[in-house]
Design a protein around this motif. Sequence first.
Motif, PDB file in Angstrom:
ATOM      1  N   LEU A   1       6.662  13.658  -3.042  1.00  0.00           N
ATOM      2  CA  LEU A   1       5.275  13.958  -2.680  1.00  0.00           C
ATOM      3  C   LEU A   1       5.096  15.379  -2.166  1.00  0.00           C
ATOM      4  O   LEU A   1       3.982  15.810  -1.868  1.00  0.00           O
ATOM      5  CB  LEU A   1       4.773  12.960  -1.625  1.00  0.00           C
TER       6      LEU A   1
ATOM      7  N   GLU B   1       0.830  -1.206   0.000  1.00  0.00           N
ATOM      8  CA  GLU B   1       0.000   0.000   0.000  1.00  0.00           C
ATOM      9  C   GLU B   1       0.866   1.258   0.000  1.00  0.00           C
ATOM     10  O   GLU B   1       0.540   2.256  -0.658  1.00  0.00           O
ATOM     11  CB  GLU B   1      -0.933  -0.008   1.217  1.00  0.00           C
ATOM     12  N   ILE B   2       1.977   1.213   0.746  1.00  0.00           N
ATOM     13  CA  ILE B   2       2.893   2.366   0.800  1.00  0.00           C
ATOM     14  C   ILE B   2       3.560   2.577  -0.559  1.00  0.00           C
ATOM     15  O   ILE B   2       3.660   3.706  -1.047  1.00  0.00           O
ATOM     16  CB  ILE B   2       3.947   2.154   1.924  1.00  0.00           C
ATOM     17  N   TYR B   3       3.987   1.469  -1.195  1.00  0.00           N
ATOM     18  CA  TYR B   3       4.634   1.592  -2.513  1.00  0.00           C
ATOM     19  C   TYR B   3       3.648   2.131  -3.551  1.00  0.00           C
ATOM     20  O   TYR B   3       4.020   2.898  -4.441  1.00  0.00           O
ATOM     21  CB  TYR B   3       5.172   0.231  -2.969  1.00  0.00           C
ATOM     22  N   LEU B   4       2.382   1.739  -3.396  1.00  0.00           N
ATOM     23  CA  LEU B   4       1.361   2.223  -4.323  1.00  0.00           C
ATOM     24  C   LEU B   4       1.168   3.734  -4.165  1.00  0.00           C
ATOM     25  O   LEU B   4       1.093   4.472  -5.151  1.00  0.00           O
ATOM     26  CB  LEU B   4       0.043   1.486  -4.057  1.00  0.00           C
ATOM     27  N   GLU B   5       1.118   4.196  -2.916  1.00  0.00           N
ATOM     28  CA  GLU B   5       0.969   5.637  -2.647  1.00  0.00           C
ATOM     29  C   GLU B   5       2.197   6.407  -3.137  1.00  0.00           C
ATOM     30  O   GLU B   5       2.089   7.531  -3.634  1.00  0.00           O
ATOM     31  CB  GLU B   5       0.794   5.883  -1.147  1.00  0.00           C
ATOM     32  N   ALA B   6       3.379   5.776  -2.976  1.00  0.00           N
ATOM     33  CA  ALA B   6       4.638   6.439  -3.347  1.00  0.00           C
ATOM     34  C   ALA B   6       4.866   6.428  -4.852  1.00  0.00           C
ATOM     35  O   ALA B   6       5.614   7.260  -5.380  1.00  0.00           O
ATOM     36  CB  ALA B   6       5.811   5.765  -2.638  1.00  0.00           C
ATOM     37  N   GLY B   7       4.256   5.456  -5.527  1.00  0.00           N
ATOM     38  CA  GLY B   7       4.450   5.342  -6.972  1.00  0.00           C
ATOM     39  C   GLY B   7       5.721   4.617  -7.346  1.00  0.00           C
ATOM     40  O   GLY B   7       6.116   4.560  -8.516  1.00  0.00           O
TER      41      GLY B   7
ATOM     42  N   SER C   1      -1.398  13.271   4.276  1.00  0.00           N
ATOM     43  CA  SER C   1      -1.237  12.215   3.269  1.00  0.00           C
ATOM     44  C   SER C   1      -1.504  10.852   3.886  1.00  0.00           C
ATOM     45  O   SER C   1      -1.086  10.581   5.022  1.00  0.00           O
ATOM     46  CB  SER C   1       0.179  12.253   2.684  1.00  0.00           C
ATOM     47  N   LYS C   2      -2.198   9.981   3.137  1.00  0.00           N
ATOM     48  CA  LYS C   2      -2.484   8.623   3.613  1.00  0.00           C
ATOM     49  C   LYS C   2      -1.214   7.819   3.845  1.00  0.00           C
ATOM     50  O   LYS C   2      -1.148   6.955   4.710  1.00  0.00           O
ATOM     51  CB  LYS C   2      -3.347   7.886   2.575  1.00  0.00           C
ATOM     52  N   ILE C   3      -0.186   8.132   3.063  1.00  0.00           N
ATOM     53  CA  ILE C   3       1.051   7.342   3.153  1.00  0.00           C
ATOM     54  C   ILE C   3       1.691   7.452   4.529  1.00  0.00           C
ATOM     55  O   ILE C   3       2.276   6.496   5.041  1.00  0.00           O
ATOM     56  CB  ILE C   3       2.054   7.758   2.043  1.00  0.00           C
TER      57      ILE C   3
ATOM     58  N   LYS D   1       0.117   5.122   7.070  1.00  0.00           N
ATOM     59  CA  LYS D   1       0.506   3.740   6.771  1.00  0.00           C
ATOM     60  C   LYS D   1       1.952   3.471   7.217  1.00  0.00           C
ATOM     61  O   LYS D   1       2.266   2.386   7.704  1.00  0.00           O
ATOM     62  CB  LYS D   1       0.339   3.452   5.283  1.00  0.00           C
TER      63      LYS D   1
END
Length: 886
Positions: free
Chosen positions: A552, A527-533, A578-580, A583
Amino acid sequence: MADKKLLLIDGNSVAFRAFYALYRQLDKFTSPDGLHTNAIYTFKNMFDSMLKQLQPSNILVAFDAGKVTFRTEMFQDYKGGRQKTPNELLEQLPFIKEMLEHLGVKSYELENYEADDIIGTLSKMGDEAGYEVAVVSGDRDLTQLASKHVTVYITKNGVGEMEAYTPEHMKEVNGVTPTEYIDMKALMGDSSDNYPGVTKVGPKTASNLIQQYGSIENLYEHVEEMKKSKLKENLINDKDKAFLAKKLATIDRDSPIAVGLEDTKINSVDIAGLREFYERLGFKKFLAEMSVATDGNVSSEDMQKYDYVELTSDNIAQLKLDDSEAAFYLEMLGDNYHLAQFVAFALKTSDGIYVSKDVALLEESPLKEFLQNPDIKKNVFDLKRTYIGLNRLGVQAEGINYDMLLASYLINNENNSNDLGEVAHLYDNYAVKTDVEVYGKGKKQAVPDDETLFSHLAAKVVAIDKLKPALLEELKDHEQDSLYDEIEVPLAFVLAKMEITGMKVLPTTLIQLENEFGMQLSKLEEEIYLEAGERFNLNSPKQLGHILFEKLNLPPLKKTKTGYSTSVEVLDQLRSQSKIVDKILNYRQISKIQSTYVKGLLDVVQADGRVHTRYLQTLTATGRLSSVDPNLQNIPTRSEEGKQIRKAFVPSQEDGYIFSCDYSQVELRVLAHVSGDENMQEAFNTGYDIHAHTAMKIFHLNSTDEVTPDMRRTAKAVNFGIVYGISDYGLSKNIGITRKQAKEFIDSYFEQYPGIRSFMDQAIKSAREKGYAETIMHRRRYLPDIHAKNFNVRSFAERTAINSPIQGSAADIIKIAMINMQKKLTELNLKTKMVLQVHDELIFDVPKDELEIIKKIVPEVMQNAIKLDVPLIADAGWGHSWYDAK
């Protein structure tokens, strides 16, 4: 002794270190004429240690001549920020110089120059003349003198501890050579000597620049070639400061001294003069050493040796053990005495000293009967350690009635060493070597040869025996004899039994949690990698900082020397942006629980299926117990993942219960008692919710019914904040309000509870007068910084003066409850075991058929531990695991 070895001592620096080594016993070290002698006494011990370690042929001790030097002419505020040297130290300096003269050692000072310059000049002369030179100081500025033949020793904690600085070590520590260190200082300045360097250049940046350019001269020749940056700008703007700082930092190695190498030769000791000096200052130990050395032609080193008999299976039957009292010491190698290696033991009776490496002798007659005989009083160093060690050998010790470590800890709880040698040194007994001296440190620990080992153990039992009357007398003088006799010594037995019992842990539950947390962590990572791209190393602050603050574009709230800060404090403030962030914080929390508690506990479950934590009884200044190997007091309780760990702690019988009983707001109840505040006492005596009651007062409401959950949370923060001397700034940060609002809350609090303000003022006043704060049971906490000129240092001491009587009294209360509870379990012949203490909570392993009686007696015993002006309340819970008991 080396043929040509020159020892140069920074007299002021070593005297300063000596003064503060025994600062807490300042009033104990006075001559018959009232002169403070702690610095003189410790200086002599440090000097003896230097002689033993370095074995010089030549010595000189350099002193500062005064504050005005050629450096103050260059920069008026040089050393201007330093606190004034205490008068108690200043008055001792002439006597240190007199003592050196009697010892045949030259001391010297030079007007307009510092001791550093004298040492720098003589070290250069010695080096050129073929001497090996040793410089001793507490000031790292002198490390610039290190060279192939000059070693600079920096004093550390402890009388004999020194760190050797060679050019190689300088490179390892600072990244620069000794001479380059001057340029490094030029760039970063020196807050201790009060001269500036280049703005915002710290040690790391300074070291990197000097490694790159070699000197500030070369740096400034190439400064224009540097890329545009704030660093470049600061370097250019502060060029004059840097070159001034280099002049100030450079030790003058060609000072116009009026002494030469011939003057550093050690002269013969003036025995008559030295004896008269020691008599005048009341130094009985040094007089005794002189008597042995001169009358018996024996060195002080030999004073550490005592006559002893080695016990073996062949002569054990001849041992007479009919004394009413004896000193005993069981030597184990390793801090965790539940697992430590048995080494040897020593025993001192009226017939003599007995030692042996055959520890199995303790399991047999006559020693086992002696140790289990309650009528023979045993004096030991660490009761709990000794009791548990003997228990491992199948010996149920009885009659242990004196614990040297506990007595020393109560007298001066700032010294929490558990090394008999170090403790003995506090009480004028240097006959005992420290364990580090005998066994080495850490992985290098090794048992020495028999003669060294037996001499060491003999010295230990002699120290236990000899120091007992003085320590017990001092406890009595401090009105701490009841605290020692009625709380700490009985508690040591209670803790020993708790540690031996341990607490049952289910590895299967921990393995299940390990798998569950592992899946949660994997999910959070994705989930963190997804938010980070992108994927990155979550555990790298540098990579995480790049993602959060560069990719970000979150606001960087704080920077460190290595980049962006990604601390919990910083991330907490960014949660809403930020959601990241949320998490990442969850990932960190679960990861810590996984590594520290799940895997950590699996590693320490012993063969009996239990964990046997150790309680440190002499660690904290407040008297609170600490838990180690493993630490069971720090298992997280705020997060559900942390609480899950408690599911693994279960009763020893399948149908049994874990029973928990916890004091409710014990520190606030103590505060109500010691302050005598009528409003707070009324709240507790009428059974109000204290936080709701406080909220009603500070929000100026008519009833607690009007208090909202947010108001109660605020009031709770104020209540506990006051206990710890919180400021308006601290409160504003804690509960997310403005500083002005926080001040209004605190002002309203004191309006409603005026007795608490009076208590706080009186606590600070008393600490200033006495030098210590005290609990209800006369536990002391010494506060030497209560008179400090530095506001922050003094403020911390003032907050401690307020908090220590509260936190320390709460610690005393739970200890009394534990002692009374163990008595009750024994008296009723119950199988229930007290297995854990976590601050204000006691945990029991209870058989099913004893649950009903335990429900009744545990809260009753805890609530009646001590009589306060307000009631003590203890809340109980139980279940088939520690998790279910809360």
